[in-house]
Design an enzyme around this catalytic site. Structure first.
Site, PDB file in Angstrom:
ATOM      1  CE  LYS A  92      31.605  53.132  37.329  1.00  0.00           C
ATOM      2  NZ  LYS A  92      31.668  53.803  36.722  1.00  0.00           N
ATOM      3  CG  ASP A  93      31.557  48.539  39.632  1.00  0.00           C
ATOM      4  OD1 ASP A  93      30.834  48.817  39.165  1.00  0.00           O
ATOM      5  OD2 ASP A  93      33.003  48.308  39.298  1.00  0.00           O
ATOM      6  NE  ARG A 145      25.296  57.681  35.548  1.00  0.00           N
ATOM      7  CZ  ARG A 145      26.420  58.331  35.448  1.00  0.00           C
ATOM      8  NH1 ARG A 145      26.915  60.271  35.035  1.00  0.00           N
ATOM      9  NH2 ARG A 145      27.715  57.408  35.283  1.00  0.00           N
ATOM     10  NE  ARG A 146      28.749  57.097  32.496  1.00  0.00           N
ATOM     11  CZ  ARG A 146      29.085  56.390  32.163  1.00  0.00           C
ATOM     12  NH1 ARG A 146      29.653  54.987  32.177  1.00  0.00           N
ATOM     13  NH2 ARG A 146      31.276  56.283  33.278  1.00  0.00           N
ATOM     14  NE  ARG A 163      28.942  45.013  29.778  1.00  0.00           N
ATOM     15  CZ  ARG A 163      28.836  43.895  30.436  1.00  0.00           C
ATOM     16  NH1 ARG A 163      27.746  43.768  29.852  1.00  0.00           N
ATOM     17  NH2 ARG A 163      29.600  43.316  30.977  1.00  0.00           N
ATOM     18  NE  ARG A 169      33.893  49.944  28.802  1.00  0.00           N
ATOM     19  CZ  ARG A 169      33.234  51.092  30.094  1.00  0.00           C
ATOM     20  NH1 ARG A 169      32.452  51.825  29.724  1.00  0.00           N
ATOM     21  NH2 ARG A 169      34.588  50.422  30.835  1.00  0.00           N
ATOM     22  CB  CYS A 258      25.024  50.287  37.193  1.00  0.00           C
ATOM     23  SG  CYS A 258      25.097  48.374  37.390  1.00  0.00           S
TER      24      CYS A 258
END
Length: 374
Positions: A92-93, A145-146, A163, A169, A258
């Site tokens: 996904k990165d 998105r989240r 971040r 986190r 993203c």
């Protein structure tokens, strides 16, 4: 090459980021390769990527192309200059269109792709899920998105950027001074880190559609490196590849990343070979939502990619393009209203310079046209 006990052993260095999660993921690839090829060496070369060094800006503050480059460009440079032959990424990165000269050789078996909720230590006795949280509770996430998808189902919640690597986190989450009630993370990362006990809720469809490629490890190599490409093939997972390729085809068609709220959910039926791909696009406040699903038998990367493209086209007829245009205009207005951020500007300049240098190197390494035809 390296020498051991007087004999020559082939060495294939593996590039990765220095974070604990990246190292765990890369060591799993290293162990698999070492088992397959006990006579070869696979040393790990860890680096800090630009995304690791710029922690003050949420990912949605960057354009999709820059946001993806934050995690990949330095590793691609290691491949380019032959410091490494292999680099390991979370799929996904990676951008859906890699720079010239690179390719994804294989993808590994997919870990659970869902998103999860982790309650803050000072809230976990009282709350376990998003539906438990009272109005104005703060959800920590830097993902558009989240936050967009959660807003759709839980409009009474608020959001704050966070971040850092997973450990950072979690530490921010558990500090009451930050005012976070919970944190949204990928299940795959916590599971690979052995931190699944922190998960208080798995959030799947219809509330949350995961990011395209989430939970999948990808191995990137130089496009012309046939030796390494052949070496890696036993690690390729057909189900993960077909599902993630359809998701990336959809994202590419939508020009997402993203920094935009594109979600996905894909399944593969090994008996029939049918891939079912669902895509979503959600407005930032959650009030607009487009969803589309298509399925068909897929046997190749191209067929899976085209399935995703068709899902994106169906999404467009359901209002997805309008939602994405609205988001782009909102971001543009925000950027004009604010002074340029020095770190963000620097990131763009550095990435552009590195991409240009890589392109020049590739052009210089390619034979002239008249040489090819001789």
């Amino acid at each position: 090459m390296s020498s051991t006990n007087g004999s020559t052993r082939k060495t294939f260095p593996i590039g990765t980021r220095k974070s604990k999660l990246a190292m765990i993921q890369t060591k799993s690839i290293q162990a698999s390769l070492q088992k397959l090829y006990p006579d070869y060496d696979f040393p790990i070369v860890p680096i800090s990527a630009m995304g690791d060094n710029i922690q003050t800006k949420p990912l949605h503050a960057f354009s999709p192309q820059v946001a993806k480059g934050l995690w990949a460009v330095e590793l691609e440079q290691l491949l380019m200059d032959k410091t490494c032959r292999i680099s390991v990424h979370c799929l996904k990165d990676l951008p859906t269109q890699l720079p010239d000269g690179f390719k994804i050789s294989v993808v590994g078996e997919r870990e659970d792709p869902r998103d999860v909720i982790v309650m803050a230590a000072h809230c976990s006795d009282q709350y376990k899920s998003l539906s438990d949280l009272p109005a104005n509770s703060v959800v920590a996430t830097s993902s558009m998105r989240r936050s967009a998808q959660i807003s759709r189902s839980f409009p009474h919640l608020k959001f704050a950027d966070v971040r850092g690597n997973v450990g950072t986190r979690l530490a921010k989450l558990d500090d009451p001074a930050n005012g976070f009630s919970c944190l949204v993370l990928a299940a795959a990362g916590l599971i690979r880190l052995g931190l699944q006990e922190r998960i208080t809720e798995f959030v799947g469809e219809p509330v949350m559609h995961h990011a395209p490629g989430q939970g999948v490890l990808a191995i990137e190599i130089c496009e012309e490196d046939d030796e390494v490409d052949k070496l890696l093939q036993p690690l390729d997972n057909l189900e993960a590849r077909l599902c993630s390729w359809s998701e990336r085809g959809m994202m590419r068609r939508l020009e997402g990343g993203c920094s935009v709220p594109v979600g996905s959910a894909t399944t593969y039926d090994a008996r029939t070979g049918v891939v079912s791909c669902t895509g979503t696009v959600t407005s930032l406040n959650g009030t607009k939502h487009a969803v589309a699903t298509k399925e068909r038998k897929c046997e190749t990367d191209t067929e899976a990619w085209q399935l995703g493209v068709d899902v994106a086209d169906e999404l467009a007829t359901h209002g997805a393009k309008d939602i994405l245009q609205e988001i782009a205009e909102t971001k543009c207005q925000r950027d004009v209203a604010q002074n340029p951020d020095l770190e963000t500007t620097h990131a763009v300049e550095v990435l552009n310079a590195m991409r240009a240098a890589q392109s020049r190197t590739l052009q210089q390494s390619q034979p002239a046209a008249d040489t090819i035809t001789q």
